[in-house]
Design a protein around this motif. Structure first.
Motif, PDB file in Angstrom:
ATOM      1  N   HIS A  83       0.876  -1.176   0.000  1.00 39.99           N
ATOM      2  CA  HIS A  83       0.000   0.000   0.000  1.00 39.99           C
ATOM      3  C   HIS A  83       0.910   1.222   0.000  1.00 39.99           C
ATOM      4  O   HIS A  83       1.766   1.369   0.873  1.00 39.99           O
ATOM      5  CB  HIS A  83      -0.921   0.056   1.214  1.00 39.99           C
ATOM      6  N   VAL A  84       0.736   2.075  -0.989  1.00 41.86           N
ATOM      7  CA  VAL A  84       1.484   3.325  -1.071  1.00 41.86           C
ATOM      8  C   VAL A  84       0.504   4.450  -0.770  1.00 41.86           C
ATOM      9  O   VAL A  84      -0.565   4.516  -1.367  1.00 41.86           O
ATOM     10  CB  VAL A  84       2.113   3.521  -2.468  1.00 41.86           C
ATOM     11  N   GLY A  85       0.868   5.280   0.168  1.00 39.22           N
ATOM     12  CA  GLY A  85       0.004   6.395   0.542  1.00 39.22           C
ATOM     13  C   GLY A  85       0.775   7.391   1.375  1.00 39.22           C
ATOM     14  O   GLY A  85       1.980   7.566   1.194  1.00 39.22           O
ATOM     15  N   PHE A  86       0.076   8.010   2.308  1.00 35.68           N
ATOM     16  CA  PHE A  86       0.682   9.037   3.141  1.00 35.68           C
ATOM     17  C   PHE A  86       0.449   8.707   4.606  1.00 35.68           C
ATOM     18  O   PHE A  86      -0.556   8.120   4.975  1.00 35.68           O
ATOM     19  CB  PHE A  86       0.106  10.416   2.798  1.00 35.68           C
ATOM     20  N   SER A  87       1.377   9.114   5.430  1.00 38.44           N
ATOM     21  CA  SER A  87       1.302   8.895   6.868  1.00 38.44           C
ATOM     22  C   SER A  87       0.194   9.743   7.470  1.00 38.44           C
ATOM     23  O   SER A  87       0.055  10.920   7.122  1.00 38.44           O
ATOM     24  CB  SER A  87       2.652   9.255   7.496  1.00 38.44           C
ATOM     25  N   ASP A  88      -0.586   9.163   8.378  1.00 36.63           N
ATOM     26  CA  ASP A  88      -1.589   9.946   9.098  1.00 36.63           C
ATOM     27  C   ASP A  88      -0.914  10.940  10.043  1.00 36.63           C
ATOM     28  O   ASP A  88      -1.405  12.038  10.245  1.00 36.63           O
ATOM     29  CB  ASP A  88      -2.510   9.026   9.909  1.00 36.63           C
ATOM     30  N   LEU A  89       0.214  10.542  10.611  1.00 34.71           N
ATOM     31  CA  LEU A  89       0.925  11.407  11.555  1.00 34.71           C
ATOM     32  C   LEU A  89       1.688  12.522  10.854  1.00 34.71           C
ATOM     33  O   LEU A  89       1.801  13.624  11.377  1.00 34.71           O
ATOM     34  CB  LEU A  89       1.902  10.583  12.398  1.00 34.71           C
ATOM     35  N   PHE A  90       2.245  12.219   9.684  1.00 34.48           N
ATOM     36  CA  PHE A  90       3.030  13.188   8.923  1.00 34.48           C
ATOM     37  C   PHE A  90       2.495  13.207   7.492  1.00 34.48           C
ATOM     38  O   PHE A  90       3.058  12.574   6.607  1.00 34.48           O
ATOM     39  CB  PHE A  90       4.518  12.803   8.940  1.00 34.48           C
ATOM     40  N   PRO A  91       1.387  13.902   7.253  1.00 29.84           N
ATOM     41  CA  PRO A  91       0.698  13.822   5.963  1.00 29.84           C
ATOM     42  C   PRO A  91       1.483  14.307   4.760  1.00 29.84           C
ATOM     43  O   PRO A  91       1.088  14.059   3.626  1.00 29.84           O
ATOM     44  CB  PRO A  91      -0.572  14.648   6.163  1.00 29.84           C
TER      45      PRO A  91
END
Length: 150
Positions: A83-91
């Protein structure tokens, strides 16, 4: 009086034409929403592809990650689920979640400042512990560590 009536009638015709033009320019609200949704989806797809490109081009440890993520697979071309996406903590940072279907182990890697990638996972654990926001899988990892977006 006729001139005045003609001017008023002309004004009504012009106003109706302008109003019709504005309505036509605005278009169908549903198609405008669909177009906006498509634009957002394309932007999101571009951002995810940008994360994959950063991983593929800037990660010196991707082969090591792939060897762990594809270990114990009894197939000719082992692959890891990704899964490639973005961190919830560091968007503003990309996050790559890699899972091995044979061992049911997963790891998450967080993009470092300057688009680098650490060889040490930000998180490791069981596939069952992965947050649902990192599913569904939107990519695969080849044996050399290259991420392919599906």
């Amino acid at each position: 009086m006729r001139k005045r009536a003609a001017v008023i009638a002309l004004g009504v015709v012009v106003a109706a034409g302008v109003t019709g033009g504005v309505i036509a320019a605005q278009g169908d609200p549903e198609s405008a929403q669909a177009s906006a949704s498509d634009d957002l989806a394309n932007t999101a797809d571009d951002a995810v592809q940008g994360c994959a490109d950063s991983w593929n081009e800037g990660n010196q440890n991707k082969a090591s990650v792939a060897s762990i993520a594809t270990a114990a697979q009894q197939t000719e071309n082992p692959t890891a689920y990704v899964h490639v996406g973005f961190s919830d903590l560091f968007p503003d940072r990309c996050m790559v979640t890699v899972a091995n279907p044979s061992t049911l182990l997963a790891q998450q890697y967080l993009q470092e400042p300057g688009n680098g990638w650490s060889g040490i996972p930000a998180w490791s654990g069981s596939v069952s512990q992965i947050d649902s926001s990192n599913l569904p899988w939107n990519g695969r990892m080849a044996e050399d560590g290259t991420v392919i977006i599906l």
